[in-house]
Design an enzyme around this catalytic site. Sequence first.
Site, short mmCIF file in Angstrom:
data_model
loop_
_atom_site.label_atom_id
_atom_site.label_comp_id
_atom_site.label_asym_id
_atom_site.label_seq_id
_atom_site.Cartn_x
_atom_site.Cartn_y
_atom_site.Cartn_z
N ASP A 476 0.83 -1.21 0.00
CA ASP A 476 0.00 0.00 0.00
C ASP A 476 0.86 1.27 0.00
O ASP A 476 2.08 1.23 0.27
CB ASP A 476 -0.92 -0.03 1.24
CG ASP A 476 -2.25 0.66 1.00
OD1 ASP A 476 -2.33 1.46 0.05
OD2 ASP A 476 -3.20 0.40 1.75
N ASP A 543 -10.83 2.00 -3.33
CA ASP A 543 -11.42 1.77 -2.02
C ASP A 543 -12.94 1.83 -2.08
O ASP A 543 -13.62 1.50 -1.11
CB ASP A 543 -10.91 2.81 -1.00
CG ASP A 543 -9.55 2.43 -0.44
OD1 ASP A 543 -9.04 1.34 -0.78
OD2 ASP A 543 -8.98 3.22 0.34
C1 GLA Z 1 -5.81 1.94 2.18
C2 GLA Z 1 -6.21 0.79 1.28
C3 GLA Z 1 -7.27 -0.02 1.96
C4 GLA Z 1 -6.77 -0.53 3.29
C5 GLA Z 1 -6.33 0.65 4.14
C6 GLA Z 1 -5.64 0.17 5.41
O1 GLA Z 1 -6.84 2.86 2.29
O2 GLA Z 1 -6.61 1.24 0.04
O3 GLA Z 1 -7.65 -1.11 1.15
O4 GLA Z 1 -5.71 -1.42 3.09
O5 GLA Z 1 -5.41 1.49 3.46
O6 GLA Z 1 -5.21 1.22 6.19
#
Ligand code: GLA
Length: 782
Positions: A476, A543
């Site tokens: 990420d 997301d």
């Molecule tokens: C980001 C990612 C999510 C999740 C969060 C965790 O927003 O896109 O899918 O993994 O971080 O903090």
Amino acid sequence: MILNKNNLFHITTNDTSYLMRVDETKHLVLEYYGKKIKDVEDYSAYYNKWTFGTGCSVINNKELSKTANLDIMTLELSTTGKGDYNSPSLILKNNNGYVFDFLFEKFIINKIDGINTLKGLPTPKEADEELVIYMVDNASKIEVELHYLVFVASNVIARNIVINNKNEETVHILKAMSYELVLNNNNFEVMNLYGGWAGEAKKEWSEVKHGLLLNDSKNGVSSNRHNPFFMVKDKAATLNHGEVYAFNLIYSGNHSEEVECNFISLVRIMGGVSPFCFDYELKENESFETPFGVLTYSSDGLNKASQNMHHFINNHIVSSVFRNKERPILINNWEATYFKFTQNKLVALAKKAKECGIELFVLDDGWFKDRNDDSAGLGNYEVNEKKLPQGLKGIAKKINKIGLKFGLWFEPEMVSENSDLYRAHPDWIVKHPEIEPSEGRNQFSLDLTRTEVQDYIIENVSNTLKSANIEYVKWDYNRPISDFYLENGKTGEFFYRYMLGFYRIVSEITKAFPNVLFEGCASGGNRFDLGVLCYFPQIWGSDDTDAYERNFIQSGLYLGYPQSTIGAHVSAVPSQSVLRTTQIDTRFNVAAFGCLGYELNLNELTPVDIKAIKAQIKFYKAHRKLIQFGTLYQFSFMEKANHSEWMVLSSDKKEAVYGYFNGIQTINPETTTVRLKDLKDDSLYKFSARPQEHNLKEFGGMINYVLPVHINPSGFLMYELTKHKTMGSEKEEYIVSGDALNNGALKLKQEWSSTGVDENVRVLLDFGSRLYYINEVENSNK
Ligand code: GLA
């Protein structure tokens, strides 16, 4: 294939021709890019013809040509100071200023073995041939290599430039685009993908008018604001007809794409590393490489241009270990638990996932020390033993014992202020020595331009991967870059050098763990690009997992990226993004056109939802190869038609999955006609709807028309009933010919419109959808 005749270069792929030549002034010009044309003895008929110069213009070199005016030439490399007043693709500065003129010197053609790989940047794999053209500026002795990689079966040409400083004097590179081409057509429209967090890849259509269109990113990554992929299409081109050019860049940092229509309506198109805050110093004998740009052309509409890009990505971008390899169905605990989990909770989720047929368990954010919300802990990755008493090894073992693979979340490029790493190395973050750095999501960016920071990340992530049986990583990246700075006046190189650092890290880690499946993520799709895909075969699309919103996002991504690269999950309702409730089958139907995952607490679902999920997974597994790697078609866009249609077709054309997605339900709906493409005209196919179930709540009080006893639609009995009972969707199955499917002869059953419900009524609802499986039952032998 690359043909050369007297410094004329005809590059062909299966369906396209790219024709360039060195003109009498030794500039390299494009004479044609489009549908494949034959090799002929004399190409001069295809040349742009200038018999007099235009007024208010500069003649480049009147000894060689009385008419050569760079401003109206179809240059493959344009610079400054010699009469070209369009936006240039290369801006250099030395002690003489900005005047440069690059002229043809020589060329080489490499067959497969000789192809250059870039030193610090990702290079597409297994090109068929390479053409390198050397251009030199005689005054400064600077040399520019133009590299053209040819991918015959993908109909793709990849181009980059390498700048070699062969002079003692230092030169500054202020702009260096990877590709540039000029087309003779003023009837264009640009389609680019814009967006923001959780709303990525929205299609924007802009008419090309006289002036400049810019698509770029400035936040350090390829960004959710403007993806580097875009199309330039004839205004009349549709999904399946007409001329379309498509472009992308194999790079994950700041990028910039320009489409400029000049005063004689030539359209100059270019793309590469963004010139925003860019100033790269090149000393004697140093070289600068740009990333590769990716070019394709289709005479058969948007779909064919997208399919060319998909073929290229599946075969020449994704690593050979994962090339065309089926991806696992996963459960991710993020939206199921967020930061609040215990080992027992994870194990219970994994058990339920196994029961449903899921194959991989992904432990998301929150597993390491101090990480109980997003304000602390990034940087160290020592396991939080309160949550995971037996460490990563212990939880991985438990998950494996249940029969699932184990995967783990990291955010390696970041550090929280409240972390051991920051306390030990406050100087490792991206910041100016005298300016207070700004935070994003309570965190700083680690300075990946520094070797010791790169080494730390490589070691830290590698040690974690060695510590347990980890078969998947979600990588990420959750904040954009600010406060960028490099010592010795080199800040203009920061963004490019950050990318070199990033690529060194991911290349070393993925080489050391070749069988681990990496999924890229940057708050969803903030870094969805070909650079990332060279190392990570798939990327979390967004997301936003609301099925209706996702329909737009995935549809935008499909224009440039294949479904095999897009992580797509089924989440709980109401959706955390927009509080919309959609049917569980619609959530699946959308996610099914990608790398399928589930991201919800399976233990809080009703028995009917679990039954639905089991059926979904069975269907997905039965058709996984087709769904993930079949040729993808879009037949309508939600934003234009209030419904969208997607299809994947197997390479032998014997089977397909077709998805129909409704927007807002209207009264008196139109008849739905199915008009597909490329099925075998003379074959017979079975066309059948995947059975779905309706939740009784969808019908409210109307349920009493079919029940033997009256029940209160808001009462407890109804609540209990809906947990266990559903109503089947319409049954729809036909034997139809391929030509009927290709030409719109098949009509689907009538949609609900204040009617009763039986097996002949298609109850879609707002945002409802269906999947249809199509398979050949009688062979045409073609
Ligand atoms: C980001 C990612 C999510 C999740 C969060 C965790 O927003 O896109 O899918 O993994 O971080 O903090």
